[in-house]
Each structure stands twice: as C-alpha cells, then as structure tokens.
Design a protein around this motif. Structure first.
Motif, mmCIF file in Angstrom:
data_model
loop_
_atom_site.group_PDB
_atom_site.id
_atom_site.type_symbol
_atom_site.label_atom_id
_atom_site.label_comp_id
_atom_site.label_asym_id
_atom_site.label_seq_id
_atom_site.Cartn_x
_atom_site.Cartn_y
_atom_site.Cartn_z
ATOM 1 N N HIS A 127 0.768 -1.265 -0.188
ATOM 2 C CA HIS A 127 0.109 -0.092 0.104
ATOM 3 C C HIS A 127 0.997 1.271 0.079
ATOM 4 O O HIS A 127 0.760 2.123 0.752
ATOM 5 C CB HIS A 127 -0.965 0.077 1.127
ATOM 6 N N SER A 128 1.815 1.347 -1.032
ATOM 7 C CA SER A 128 2.514 2.734 -1.220
ATOM 8 C C SER A 128 3.415 3.087 0.107
ATOM 9 O O SER A 128 3.598 4.175 0.106
ATOM 10 C CB SER A 128 1.596 3.674 -1.558
ATOM 11 N N PHE A 180 -0.453 -0.473 -4.550
ATOM 12 C CA PHE A 180 -0.953 0.998 -4.727
ATOM 13 C C PHE A 180 -1.717 1.363 -3.526
ATOM 14 O O PHE A 180 -2.420 0.341 -2.782
ATOM 15 C CB PHE A 180 -1.732 1.238 -5.950
ATOM 16 N N GLN A 181 -1.956 2.679 -3.129
ATOM 17 C CA GLN A 181 -2.729 3.204 -2.375
ATOM 18 C C GLN A 181 -2.525 2.979 -0.741
ATOM 19 O O GLN A 181 -2.286 1.995 -0.523
ATOM 20 C CB GLN A 181 -4.281 2.786 -2.693
ATOM 21 N N TYR A 241 2.337 9.302 -1.414
ATOM 22 C CA TYR A 241 3.242 8.832 -2.700
ATOM 23 C C TYR A 241 2.403 8.482 -3.766
ATOM 24 O O TYR A 241 2.653 8.837 -5.112
ATOM 25 C CB TYR A 241 4.350 7.801 -2.258
ATOM 26 N N PHE A 242 1.403 7.592 -3.504
ATOM 27 C CA PHE A 242 0.557 7.219 -4.566
ATOM 28 C C PHE A 242 -0.115 8.485 -5.031
ATOM 29 O O PHE A 242 -0.574 8.518 -6.488
ATOM 30 C CB PHE A 242 -0.314 6.042 -4.117
ATOM 31 N N GLY A 264 1.699 5.566 -8.822
ATOM 32 C CA GLY A 264 2.007 4.437 -8.754
ATOM 33 C C GLY A 264 3.346 4.136 -9.504
ATOM 34 O O GLY A 264 4.288 3.050 -9.315
ATOM 35 N N GLU A 322 6.386 3.272 -6.950
ATOM 36 C CA GLU A 322 6.128 1.892 -6.232
ATOM 37 C C GLU A 322 6.763 0.991 -7.267
ATOM 38 O O GLU A 322 7.668 0.129 -6.972
ATOM 39 C CB GLU A 322 4.792 1.539 -6.005
#
Length: 304
Positions: free
Chosen positions: A44-45, A89-90, A94-95, A100, A103
């Motif tokens: 999750h990022s 992601f998420q 950062y996301f 993305g 990542e």
C-alpha cells in the motif's frame, strides 16, 4: 549483532519444518537443491519506515530496509524468487502524487520477479494501472481476471514458469471479486472468473502439462472470513483444490508468524502464508529438493 546473524537467528527461531505431513522430511544433504521464496503483500505505497512513536509498528518497514534484507538473503542463496500478492498501490501520499510510478520503480530496483493484481491497484482506474506498466521491470499474473476489451489485455499472463537450478516453478495469480468492492468505472470490462475452477485448470496445466516441480498461487482473495466462512478465501481454496504447493496471500492483512499447513482435497499437505501489510514483514519460505525432486519446506515471517 550483525544483520546476517540476526536474520539467521530469526529464521531458525520461527521456522516451520514440514515432516510427516505429505511433504518430505527436512533432511538437507549435498544433493539437496534449495529454492527460497520471498514475498510481500498489501504494501500500500508505504515507501518510508514507520516512525518511533506509532505503537507496535514503530521503527519497522521501509523499502530501503527491505532491500538490504532481500540482498542479504540472495547472497546466502542465489536461487531466490521475490513475489508480491497485490495491493501495491494506495495508502500514502506517494501514490496520490506519483500515481504508482514510484512503487513500480522501487520494486524494479529490488528486482521483484512477479506480482499479481489487488483491488486497490485499480484505484487510479485500469487506465492508470496501465499507464504505470513501463515502470515495472517485472511481470504480472492473474488467471481469473479476463482483461479482454481492456487496455490490460495481453499485458497480464495467467501464469509464469521459472527454471532455477534444475527446478521448474510455476506461479499463477488470482484476484478478488471486484464487483461491489471497486467502482465499475475503474475496472471497466474486466471480468471475474471463478477462482476454484481456474485453480483446478491452472494446477493441471502447471503440474501435469508443464511438469512443474513446485506450484505457487499468488492470491489476493484473502486468508479467511470468519463472519462469512463460505466466502472464497485462501483456506477454502486450499481445501477444495489440488496440485498447489504454496498459496501466497493478500487482501485481509493477515499477519502469520509462519505458514499454515492445510490438507488439500486429496489429503496432501500444502502451505498458505501472508505477511500482514505495509511492508512490515517479509515472508521467507525455503523449499528443499532431493535428487528425486521430493521436497520439504520451512517458512517464517521476518520483521523488516
């Protein structure tokens, strides 16, 4: 304590040795081939480590620490695969800012070999996921998402086979039902196929047609749903199918200290593992193959 010594102590201290459970006893010898499977899920990022005042997760995680840990393990055993079970992601700004790209770039630098797709990987829509693919120097597998008529068509394979030191390893992916979990406008024409039927087909293809010595399922179905026991999950999948040696799971953020041993539909033992979320832990499972390809295993979760 030196980092390498710490890793060895932690691995030994929480190792699961499968003997008398369908897999062969753990008796390494000069003719033994060791394959190490490293894995993450639901990162999750989370790029940075947790701070020093966030409770039980204080001073854990972070991509840089994970990178050092992975490299230490690879030096000990070059026969290593690094896998991810989705929801890359998420979860952090950062996301939101990079969509993305960061990542995927960092996972590429860590030399991930393969990943599957989680529901949150559609959060910027399937078009947003597709837009970030050039940053991923690794492939994606998902056998039960039919991406026909979407931009992801032909960019996701149902399975991938690795050949390492004479051992043939087949890995396929499974994703969770998106309807009701993700807005239709985000995943568009992606079709969800029954995981049990797909698994029966994948295990037949990989085990029988492709003669794989080790079959791994990268799953984003969830470990188990206590309030909905009949809902498809890794535990239910394991007991109703055959041919899988290891399920690497995600979605439910389940922290397992060591893999769960489960009997499949044929009464044979196989493993399920999941390492929580946010890059706090790194899963490590060692498979040992003798000259006849009989195998044993031990596994643990290592705190990053």
């Amino acid at each position: 304590m030196k980092r390498r010594d710490f890793i060895q102590q932690l691995s030994v201290g929480s190792a699961l040795i499968l003997s008398g459970l369908g897999l062969q006893s753990f008796i390494p010898s000069s003719k033994t081939t060791k394959i190490t499977i490293l894995h993450t899920n639901d990162v999750h990022s989370h790029i940075d480590p947790f701070g020093s005042n966030v409770g039980r997760n204080s001073n854990t995680g972070g991509v840089a620490r994970r990178s050092n840990l992975i490299e230490s393990i690879r030096k000990e055993n070059p026969n290593t695969l690094l896998l991810d079970a989705g929801d890359i992601f998420q979860g952090t700004p950062y996301f939101n800012y990079y969509g993305g790209a960061l990542e995927f770039k960092l996972m590429s630098m860590l030399k991930y070999d393969l990943a599957t797709i989680g529901n949150h990987d559609f959060d910027n829509s399937i078009d947003g996921l597709y837009a970030q693919l050039p940053h991923a120097k690794f492939e994606f597998v998902s056998a039960n998402y039919d991406f026909t008529n979407t931009v992801m068509d032909a960019h996701v394979k149902p399975f991938k086979i690795f050949k390492i030191d004479g051992i043939k390893i087949g890995v396929f992916g499974l994703g969770i039902e998106l309807n009701g979990l993700v807005e239709k406008s985000l995943y568009k024409e992606t079709k969800y196929l029954d995981p049990i039927e797909i698994t029966q087909d994948m295990s037949r293809v990989l085990k029988i047609e492709k003669n794989c010595d080790l079959v791994i399922c990268l799953s984003h179905l969830g470990y188990y749903y206590k309030n909905s026991p009949d809902r498809i999950s890794d535990l239910n999948l394991a007991t109703t199918t055959k041919g899988i040696d290891l399920i690497i799971g995600g979605h439910t953020h389940t922290f397992l200290e060591k893999p769960t041993v489960v009997k499949n539909i044929e009464g044979k033992s196989m493993l399920i593992n999941q390492v929580g979320a946010y890059g706090i832990n790194l899963g490590k499972i060692d498979f040992y193959f003798d000259a006849d390809k009989n195998k044993s295993a031990k596994g643990t979760s290592i705190i990053v």
